[in-house]
Scaffold this motif. Sequence first.
Motif, PDB file in Angstrom:
ATOM      1  N   ALA B 160       0.837  -1.213   0.000  1.00 36.19           N
ATOM      2  CA  ALA B 160       0.000   0.000   0.000  1.00 36.19           C
ATOM      3  C   ALA B 160       0.874   1.266   0.000  1.00 36.19           C
ATOM      4  O   ALA B 160       2.005   1.234   0.477  1.00 36.19           O
ATOM      5  CB  ALA B 160      -0.888  -0.014   1.235  1.00 36.19           C
ATOM      6  N   PRO B 161       0.344   2.365  -0.557  1.00 34.56           N
ATOM      7  CA  PRO B 161       1.131   3.613  -0.598  1.00 34.56           C
ATOM      8  C   PRO B 161       1.138   4.325   0.763  1.00 34.56           C
ATOM      9  O   PRO B 161       0.479   5.354   0.945  1.00 34.56           O
ATOM     10  CB  PRO B 161       0.422   4.445  -1.672  1.00 34.56           C
ATOM     11  N   VAL B 162       1.877   3.787   1.696  1.00 33.60           N
ATOM     12  CA  VAL B 162       1.953   4.365   3.048  1.00 33.60           C
ATOM     13  C   VAL B 162       2.962   5.520   3.022  1.00 33.60           C
ATOM     14  O   VAL B 162       4.024   5.397   2.412  1.00 33.60           O
ATOM     15  CB  VAL B 162       2.406   3.286   4.066  1.00 33.60           C
ATOM     16  N   PRO B 163       2.660   6.675   3.675  1.00 34.53           N
ATOM     17  CA  PRO B 163       3.632   7.778   3.718  1.00 34.53           C
ATOM     18  C   PRO B 163       4.970   7.315   4.306  1.00 34.53           C
ATOM     19  O   PRO B 163       4.988   6.464   5.204  1.00 34.53           O
ATOM     20  CB  PRO B 163       2.966   8.800   4.645  1.00 34.53           C
ATOM     21  N   LYS B 164       6.063   7.887   3.803  1.00 39.54           N
ATOM     22  CA  LYS B 164       7.407   7.419   4.173  1.00 39.54           C
ATOM     23  C   LYS B 164       7.611   7.400   5.689  1.00 39.54           C
ATOM     24  O   LYS B 164       8.182   6.462   6.246  1.00 39.54           O
ATOM     25  CB  LYS B 164       8.449   8.324   3.513  1.00 39.54           C
ATOM     26  N   ALA B 165       7.145   8.446   6.353  1.00 41.47           N
ATOM     27  CA  ALA B 165       7.356   8.555   7.808  1.00 41.47           C
ATOM     28  C   ALA B 165       6.599   7.478   8.586  1.00 41.47           C
ATOM     29  O   ALA B 165       6.935   7.168   9.725  1.00 41.47           O
ATOM     30  CB  ALA B 165       6.920   9.925   8.294  1.00 41.47           C
ATOM     31  N   MET B 166       5.577   6.915   7.975  1.00 41.04           N
ATOM     32  CA  MET B 166       4.744   5.925   8.670  1.00 41.04           C
ATOM     33  C   MET B 166       5.103   4.487   8.314  1.00 41.04           C
ATOM     34  O   MET B 166       4.523   3.554   8.857  1.00 41.04           O
ATOM     35  CB  MET B 166       3.262   6.155   8.338  1.00 41.04           C
ATOM     36  N   LYS B 167       6.028   4.307   7.380  1.00 37.44           N
ATOM     37  CA  LYS B 167       6.355   2.949   6.917  1.00 37.44           C
ATOM     38  C   LYS B 167       6.979   2.110   8.022  1.00 37.44           C
ATOM     39  O   LYS B 167       7.676   2.621   8.883  1.00 37.44           O
ATOM     40  CB  LYS B 167       7.313   3.025   5.731  1.00 37.44           C
ATOM     41  N   GLY B 168       6.722   0.819   7.978  1.00 34.89           N
ATOM     42  CA  GLY B 168       7.329  -0.106   8.941  1.00 34.89           C
ATOM     43  C   GLY B 168       6.601  -0.136  10.270  1.00 34.89           C
ATOM     44  O   GLY B 168       5.375  -0.311  10.319  1.00 34.89           O
ATOM     45  N   MET B 169       7.358   0.083  11.348  1.00 30.03           N
ATOM     46  CA  MET B 169       6.792  -0.064  12.690  1.00 30.03           C
ATOM     47  C   MET B 169       5.680   0.955  13.023  1.00 30.03           C
ATOM     48  O   MET B 169       4.686   0.584  13.646  1.00 30.03           O
ATOM     49  CB  MET B 169       7.925   0.004  13.722  1.00 30.03           C
ATOM     50  N   PRO B 170       5.802   2.246  12.615  1.00 33.58           N
ATOM     51  CA  PRO B 170       4.714   3.178  12.960  1.00 33.58           C
ATOM     52  C   PRO B 170       3.342   2.716  12.460  1.00 33.58           C
ATOM     53  O   PRO B 170       2.374   2.701  13.220  1.00 33.58           O
ATOM     54  CB  PRO B 170       5.142   4.489  12.285  1.00 33.58           C
ATOM     55  N   VAL B 171       3.273   2.316  11.207  1.00 36.50           N
ATOM     56  CA  VAL B 171       1.972   1.893  10.669  1.00 36.50           C
ATOM     57  C   VAL B 171       1.532   0.558  11.301  1.00 36.50           C
ATOM     58  O   VAL B 171       0.326   0.321  11.493  1.00 36.50           O
ATOM     59  CB  VAL B 171       1.981   1.857   9.114  1.00 36.50           C
ATOM     60  N   ALA B 172       2.504  -0.267  11.685  1.00 28.00           N
ATOM     61  CA  ALA B 172       2.158  -1.535  12.363  1.00 28.00           C
ATOM     62  C   ALA B 172       1.534  -1.238  13.733  1.00 28.00           C
ATOM     63  O   ALA B 172       0.553  -1.884  14.128  1.00 28.00           O
ATOM     64  CB  ALA B 172       3.400  -2.401  12.530  1.00 28.00           C
ATOM     65  N   LEU B 173       2.088  -0.253  14.437  1.00 28.64           N
ATOM     66  CA  LEU B 173       1.536   0.102  15.754  1.00 28.64           C
ATOM     67  C   LEU B 173       0.137   0.706  15.631  1.00 28.64           C
ATOM     68  O   LEU B 173      -0.754   0.402  16.430  1.00 28.64           O
ATOM     69  CB  LEU B 173       2.479   1.086  16.466  1.00 28.64           C
ATOM     70  N   VAL B 174      -0.053   1.549  14.605  1.00 31.51           N
ATOM     71  CA  VAL B 174      -1.383   2.130  14.376  1.00 31.51           C
ATOM     72  C   VAL B 174      -2.386   1.011  14.051  1.00 31.51           C
ATOM     73  O   VAL B 174      -3.507   0.991  14.572  1.00 31.51           O
ATOM     74  CB  VAL B 174      -1.338   3.187  13.238  1.00 31.51           C
ATOM     75  N   THR B 175      -1.948   0.069  13.221  1.00 34.38           N
ATOM     76  CA  THR B 175      -2.811  -1.078  12.855  1.00 34.38           C
ATOM     77  C   THR B 175      -3.199  -1.880  14.098  1.00 34.38           C
ATOM     78  O   THR B 175      -4.375  -2.236  14.275  1.00 34.38           O
ATOM     79  CB  THR B 175      -2.066  -2.011  11.864  1.00 34.38           C
ATOM     80  N   ALA B 176      -2.208  -2.144  14.948  1.00 37.63           N
ATOM     81  CA  ALA B 176      -2.489  -2.916  16.174  1.00 37.63           C
ATOM     82  C   ALA B 176      -3.481  -2.150  17.057  1.00 37.63           C
ATOM     83  O   ALA B 176      -4.383  -2.747  17.651  1.00 37.63           O
ATOM     84  CB  ALA B 176      -1.202  -3.188  16.935  1.00 37.63           C
ATOM     85  N   GLY B 177      -3.318  -0.833  17.133  1.00 34.08           N
ATOM     86  CA  GLY B 177      -4.245  -0.004  17.925  1.00 34.08           C
ATOM     87  C   GLY B 177      -5.663  -0.082  17.389  1.00 34.08           C
ATOM     88  O   GLY B 177      -6.629  -0.219  18.153  1.00 34.08           O
TER      89      GLY B 177
END
Lengths: 67, 190
Positions: B160-177
């Motif tokens: 998915a086109p995730v913003p660079k700053a959110m790639k990897g662990m940040p977006v994983a944490l948001v997903t888990a939340g």
Amino acid sequence: MPVLILFATLFVLFVLFFGTMYLNAMSPVSDDCQEAYKEVRACDACVLHEVGCGFRDALEAMKEVRP
Amino acid sequence: MELLSILIGAMLINNIVLMQFLGLCSFFGVSTNMKSVVGMGFAVIVVITLAAAITYPIYYGILVPLEITYIDTIAFILVIASLVQLTELVIKRVSKSLYKSLGVYLPLIASNCAVLGVALTNVSSEASFMESLMFAIGSGLGYTLVIITFTAIRMRLSTAPVPKAMKGMPVALVTAGLMALAFMGLAGII
């Protein structure tokens, strides 16, 4: 007396732990399973492998502020 | 009926990962590919159930009569670590295919705090043996359900086109939340 019971219980538990660990170490992983065994234990099995191979490396990378 | 409520409650409502925040290291660390996650999930179910079945009699048969219940944490850590080693040893000797699909994940689970968390919750809640066992099975199933779902989402997110700053662990944490919020919605089913 209660201290003796405490130490005796802990001793038994530690002996159990080291005993099973020794027995497990003595039992080799079969050749058929070597590949799967190495794959699971490899550094790149972890999502954070790009920043390091241990928990400490991962924590440091998370703390790092990139400009 | 009560045992079924405990099973469903442990699996969906008091989910060990999303509600009690236990086993997060493997939850975030191992969720790379579906094959390893399924193996890991089933290994967790087996280990949590066995650990609950072993720690319960140890607590009520040894620690309580000897009045040394204050060492329950260290005793359970040693018992769980020994149990994992023993299980790995037995599987290694009995079945190669079972070892390949399940046994290789066992050492990773030895240090999973979800197993210890379930054992300690069982004794602190003063549940019966069957209730403890149901809670353990439910917790294991809940862990497996959540980690499989999370991995599927992460696999989709990787393209998915995730913003660079959110790639990897940040977006994983948001997903888990967001997953935790979704699971909170199940609170009223029992």
